[in-house]
Motif scaffolding. Structure first.
Motif, PDB file in Angstrom:
ATOM      1  N   GLY A  36      -4.268  56.510   0.888  1.00 55.82           N
ATOM      2  CA  GLY A  36      -3.808  57.208  -0.315  1.00 55.82           C
ATOM      3  C   GLY A  36      -2.397  57.743  -0.179  1.00 55.82           C
ATOM      4  O   GLY A  36      -1.660  57.852  -1.176  1.00 55.82           O
ATOM      5  N   GLU A  37      -2.002  58.075   1.052  1.00 59.41           N
ATOM      6  CA  GLU A  37      -0.633  58.544   1.309  1.00 59.41           C
ATOM      7  C   GLU A  37       0.351  57.377   1.249  1.00 59.41           C
ATOM      8  O   GLU A  37       1.469  57.514   0.742  1.00 59.41           O
ATOM      9  CB  GLU A  37      -0.559  59.225   2.671  1.00 59.41           C
ATOM     10  CG  GLU A  37      -1.424  60.480   2.767  1.00 59.41           C
ATOM     11  CD  GLU A  37      -1.607  60.982   4.193  1.00 59.41           C
ATOM     12  OE1 GLU A  37      -2.124  62.108   4.338  1.00 59.41           O
ATOM     13  OE2 GLU A  37      -1.255  60.256   5.141  1.00 59.41           O
ATOM     14  N   ALA A  68      -0.579  62.225  -2.376  1.00 60.34           N
ATOM     15  CA  ALA A  68      -1.501  61.117  -2.124  1.00 60.34           C
ATOM     16  C   ALA A  68      -2.072  60.675  -3.465  1.00 60.34           C
ATOM     17  O   ALA A  68      -2.166  61.475  -4.396  1.00 60.34           O
ATOM     18  CB  ALA A  68      -2.618  61.524  -1.169  1.00 60.34           C
ATOM     19  N   ALA A  69      -2.404  59.403  -3.552  1.00 58.45           N
ATOM     20  CA  ALA A  69      -2.990  58.865  -4.777  1.00 58.45           C
ATOM     21  C   ALA A  69      -4.440  58.489  -4.526  1.00 58.45           C
ATOM     22  O   ALA A  69      -4.792  58.030  -3.433  1.00 58.45           O
ATOM     23  CB  ALA A  69      -2.210  57.646  -5.264  1.00 58.45           C
ATOM     24  N   VAL A  70      -5.274  58.703  -5.520  1.00 58.31           N
ATOM     25  CA  VAL A  70      -6.689  58.367  -5.400  1.00 58.31           C
ATOM     26  C   VAL A  70      -7.151  57.720  -6.696  1.00 58.31           C
ATOM     27  O   VAL A  70      -6.688  58.086  -7.783  1.00 58.31           O
ATOM     28  CB  VAL A  70      -7.534  59.631  -5.092  1.00 58.31           C
ATOM     29  CG1 VAL A  70      -7.422  60.657  -6.196  1.00 58.31           C
ATOM     30  CG2 VAL A  70      -8.993  59.259  -4.843  1.00 58.31           C
ATOM     31  N   ARG A  71      -8.012  56.730  -6.574  1.00 54.99           N
ATOM     32  CA  ARG A  71      -8.549  56.057  -7.762  1.00 54.99           C
ATOM     33  C   ARG A  71      -9.633  56.926  -8.386  1.00 54.99           C
ATOM     34  O   ARG A  71     -10.568  57.360  -7.717  1.00 54.99           O
ATOM     35  CB  ARG A  71      -9.139  54.691  -7.389  1.00 54.99           C
ATOM     36  CG  ARG A  71      -8.070  53.628  -7.189  1.00 54.99           C
ATOM     37  CD  ARG A  71      -8.663  52.283  -6.866  1.00 54.99           C
ATOM     38  NE  ARG A  71      -9.627  51.849  -7.862  1.00 54.99           N
ATOM     39  CZ  ARG A  71      -9.319  51.328  -9.051  1.00 54.99           C
ATOM     40  NH1 ARG A  71      -8.051  51.193  -9.386  1.00 54.99           N
ATOM     41  NH2 ARG A  71     -10.257  50.951  -9.881  1.00 54.99           N
ATOM     42  N   ASP A 105      -2.179  66.432  -4.195  1.00 51.80           N
ATOM     43  CA  ASP A 105      -1.841  66.784  -2.816  1.00 51.80           C
ATOM     44  C   ASP A 105      -2.595  65.880  -1.843  1.00 51.80           C
ATOM     45  O   ASP A 105      -3.602  65.272  -2.203  1.00 51.80           O
ATOM     46  CB  ASP A 105      -2.203  68.243  -2.535  1.00 51.80           C
ATOM     47  CG  ASP A 105      -1.327  69.213  -3.306  1.00 51.80           C
ATOM     48  OD1 ASP A 105      -0.199  68.808  -3.678  1.00 51.80           O
ATOM     49  OD2 ASP A 105      -1.770  70.352  -3.544  1.00 51.80           O
ATOM     50  N   PRO A 106      -2.114  65.777  -0.591  1.00 51.20           N
ATOM     51  CA  PRO A 106      -2.870  65.031   0.422  1.00 51.20           C
ATOM     52  C   PRO A 106      -4.258  65.617   0.624  1.00 51.20           C
ATOM     53  O   PRO A 106      -4.625  66.627   0.012  1.00 51.20           O
ATOM     54  CB  PRO A 106      -1.996  65.179   1.673  1.00 51.20           C
ATOM     55  CG  PRO A 106      -0.625  65.428   1.154  1.00 51.20           C
ATOM     56  CD  PRO A 106      -0.822  66.253  -0.089  1.00 51.20           C
ATOM     57  N   SER A 149      -5.836  67.385   2.835  1.00 49.06           N
ATOM     58  CA  SER A 149      -6.037  68.776   3.235  1.00 49.06           C
ATOM     59  C   SER A 149      -4.737  69.540   3.074  1.00 49.06           C
ATOM     60  O   SER A 149      -3.673  68.956   2.826  1.00 49.06           O
ATOM     61  CB  SER A 149      -6.529  68.864   4.685  1.00 49.06           C
ATOM     62  OG  SER A 149      -5.517  68.425   5.563  1.00 49.06           O
ATOM     63  N   GLU A 150      -4.810  70.855   3.223  1.00 50.02           N
ATOM     64  CA  GLU A 150      -3.612  71.686   3.120  1.00 50.02           C
ATOM     65  C   GLU A 150      -2.581  71.271   4.166  1.00 50.02           C
ATOM     66  O   GLU A 150      -1.380  71.282   3.922  1.00 50.02           O
ATOM     67  CB  GLU A 150      -3.989  73.167   3.298  1.00 50.02           C
ATOM     68  CG  GLU A 150      -2.892  74.134   2.924  1.00 50.02           C
ATOM     69  CD  GLU A 150      -2.535  74.093   1.452  1.00 50.02           C
ATOM     70  OE1 GLU A 150      -1.343  74.257   1.126  1.00 50.02           O
ATOM     71  OE2 GLU A 150      -3.441  73.888   0.615  1.00 50.02           O
ATOM     72  N   ALA A 151      -3.077  70.894   5.335  1.00 50.31           N
ATOM     73  CA  ALA A 151      -2.170  70.469   6.403  1.00 50.31           C
ATOM     74  C   ALA A 151      -1.641  69.055   6.183  1.00 50.31           C
ATOM     75  O   ALA A 151      -0.783  68.580   6.943  1.00 50.31           O
ATOM     76  CB  ALA A 151      -2.896  70.544   7.750  1.00 50.31           C
ATOM     77  N   GLY A 152      -2.153  68.372   5.150  1.00 42.88           N
ATOM     78  CA  GLY A 152      -1.740  66.994   4.900  1.00 42.88           C
ATOM     79  C   GLY A 152      -0.279  66.858   4.531  1.00 42.88           C
ATOM     80  O   GLY A 152       0.332  65.807   4.741  1.00 42.88           O
ATOM     81  N   LYS A 153       0.314  67.898   3.944  1.00 50.21           N
ATOM     82  CA  LYS A 153       1.745  67.865   3.645  1.00 50.21           C
ATOM     83  C   LYS A 153       2.501  68.059   4.965  1.00 50.21           C
ATOM     84  O   LYS A 153       2.416  69.111   5.584  1.00 50.21           O
ATOM     85  CB  LYS A 153       2.116  68.968   2.657  1.00 50.21           C
ATOM     86  CG  LYS A 153       1.627  68.708   1.238  1.00 50.21           C
ATOM     87  CD  LYS A 153       2.165  69.756   0.280  1.00 50.21           C
ATOM     88  CE  LYS A 153       1.744  69.457  -1.155  1.00 50.21           C
ATOM     89  NZ  LYS A 153       2.301  70.445  -2.115  1.00 50.21           N
ATOM     90  N   ARG A 154       3.232  67.036   5.359  1.00 51.38           N
ATOM     91  CA  ARG A 154       3.840  67.086   6.685  1.00 51.38           C
ATOM     92  C   ARG A 154       5.002  66.116   6.777  1.00 51.38           C
ATOM     93  O   ARG A 154       5.107  65.174   5.978  1.00 51.38           O
ATOM     94  CB  ARG A 154       2.801  66.736   7.758  1.00 51.38           C
ATOM     95  CG  ARG A 154       2.240  65.301   7.634  1.00 51.38           C
ATOM     96  CD  ARG A 154       0.918  65.155   8.328  1.00 51.38           C
ATOM     97  NE  ARG A 154       0.460  63.770   8.409  1.00 51.38           N
ATOM     98  CZ  ARG A 154      -0.181  63.136   7.424  1.00 51.38           C
ATOM     99  NH1 ARG A 154      -0.404  63.754   6.266  1.00 51.38           N
ATOM    100  NH2 ARG A 154      -0.586  61.881   7.591  1.00 51.38           N
ATOM    101  N   ASP A 155       5.863  66.330   7.739  1.00 57.99           N
ATOM    102  CA  ASP A 155       6.930  65.398   8.093  1.00 57.99           C
ATOM    103  C   ASP A 155       6.528  64.698   9.378  1.00 57.99           C
ATOM    104  O   ASP A 155       6.207  65.351  10.377  1.00 57.99           O
ATOM    105  CB  ASP A 155       8.254  66.136   8.305  1.00 57.99           C
ATOM    106  CG  ASP A 155       8.813  66.716   7.006  1.00 57.99           C
ATOM    107  OD1 ASP A 155       8.287  66.376   5.931  1.00 57.99           O
ATOM    108  OD2 ASP A 155       9.768  67.506   7.080  1.00 57.99           O
TER     109      ASP A 155
END
Length: 381
Positions: free
Chosen positions: A219-220, A241-244, A253-254, A256-262
């Motif tokens: 999804g990312e 992130a994209a989801v069907r 958002d990704p 989880s909260e921690a999914g936003k990352r570099d």
């Protein structure tokens, strides 16, 4: 308000509305009023006539009190209606469910829970009915079964604690909300990753590289855009992130909260990133890196069609797309990355998953020991 006397009950004309209010004294010697007023006096008289007939035929019972009506409304709440509203309004840490989570919950409900409980009143779901459902649901897929049970239990717990629809949660099977991992993914080797990349169409080769070497989720990847790649800093910014959902795509958002990352891009795949941006990505900042021919998000089936052929050539028919992320996580762990570093790179909010990759990396200890022995045995006399 004016009133008129009659043989049974009373009818009052309300001012200034001009509507009529009917009331009577029942066998319990208490005054009972109609729940609504009437536009015509004849309607009020008809209502009193019905109450008199009930009394004469000994069919009369006291009208429900406000509390009784409230209790009845609660008792009549169907699980399907309650679950639909629950998914729509559920919040975690004050935030609505992410599109991916909401879609997963609705899929579990549709496929595994609603066929049994949709039209059943929440208050009438018993421990026995839950036990019977669980014994037959997704029996061959323990992880899916655990997810379905956990969702049912959580929804009914809200019905108990928040909405007071039930006094006891009927989901009481110990350990049913968890499962042992059935498939333990085997990381891809360097050679296998090279084969996978080379066997994919040119416009999808970088997708394999980022899935593995940057441990990105599907999804990312499908939502990744030109603006998310910083070649100067050699990082990929994962912010969405994209989801069907219901046949279409929803961007949020990704996972989880921690999914936003570099995520730092390994230097050896930077040339492939530059090549892809030059040859396969439109110039606009918002251009998708891996679009469908229509320019929209790529369908999973499109990717899998090519990936399944590539994994066959790589002699890894067991390899799933998500296992590429697992492979990248193990590769990162093998470098000696700390638990916190793995969590940051993978976008994990809890340590349990990251620890699995550390444990997998520890399997190299045998290889290290063997190489140590080889150093001794290969030493010339």
């Amino acid at each position: 308000m004016s009133q008129g006397r009659r043989g049974f009950g009373r009818i009052r004309k309300c001012q200034p509305s001009g509507r009529y209010q009917a009331s009577y004294v029942g066998p319990d010697e208490k005054l009972h009023r109609a729940a609504t007023t009437f536009a015509a006096k004849v309607d009020a008289e008809g209502w009193l006539h019905e109450r008199r007939r009930e009394i004469d035929r000994e069919l009369w019972s006291p009208p429900a009190t406000g509390e009784q009506k409230k209790a009845k409304r609660k008792a009549d709440v169907k699980f399907g209606d309650y679950a639909d509203k629950w998914v729509e309004t559920r919040t975690v840490k004050g935030k609505p469910l992410r599109p991916r989570t909401q879609a997963h919950y609705r899929s579990l409900l549709k496929q595994h829970i609603l066929p049994t409980f949709e039209n059943k009143a929440v208050a009438r779901i018993t421990r026995e009915s839950v036990d019977r459902w669980y014994s037959k649901t997704a029996a061959g897929t323990p992880t899916l079964r655990a997810h379905a049970y956990s969702l049912l239990r959580t929804i009914l717990e809200s019905a108990r604690t928040r909405d007071k629809l039930i006094d006891v949660n009927p989901c009481a099977i110990e350990g049913a909300g968890s499962s042992d991992r059935v498939v333990k993914p085997k990381p891809a080797t360097y050679d296998q990753l090279d084969t996978l990349v080379n066997e994919m169409p040119a416009q999808l080769q970088l997708m394999v590289l980022l899935a593995a070497w940057c441990a990105m989720r599907f999804g990312e990847l499908v939502e990744l855009r030109r603006k998310d790649i910083d070649l100067e800093e050699a990082i990929v910014r994962i912010e969405r992130a994209a989801v069907r959902v219901d046949g279409g795509w929803k961007v949020g958002d990704p996972k989880s909260e921690a999914g936003k990352r570099d995520v730092a891009i390994p230097p050896h795949i930077l040339p492939a990133v530059e090549h892809h941006l030059a040859k396969h990505t439109l110039a606009e900042k918002n251009a998708l890196l891996f679009p469908a021919r229509s320019g929209e998000h790529m369908q999973p089936s499109t990717l899998y069609r090519h990936f399944y052929k590539a994994r066959t050539v790589a002699n890894r028919p067991d390899l799933r797309w998500h296992d590429l992320r697992h492979s990248g996580a193990v590769l990162a762990a093998q470098t000696g990355a700390t638990l916190a570093e793995l969590m940051a790179r993978l976008g994990h909010s809890t340590h349990q998953a990251a620890m699995r990759y550390q444990h997998a990396a520890q399997g190299r200890d045998k290889l290290i020991a063997a190489k140590m022995s080889k150093m001794v045995t290969d030493t010339p006399e």
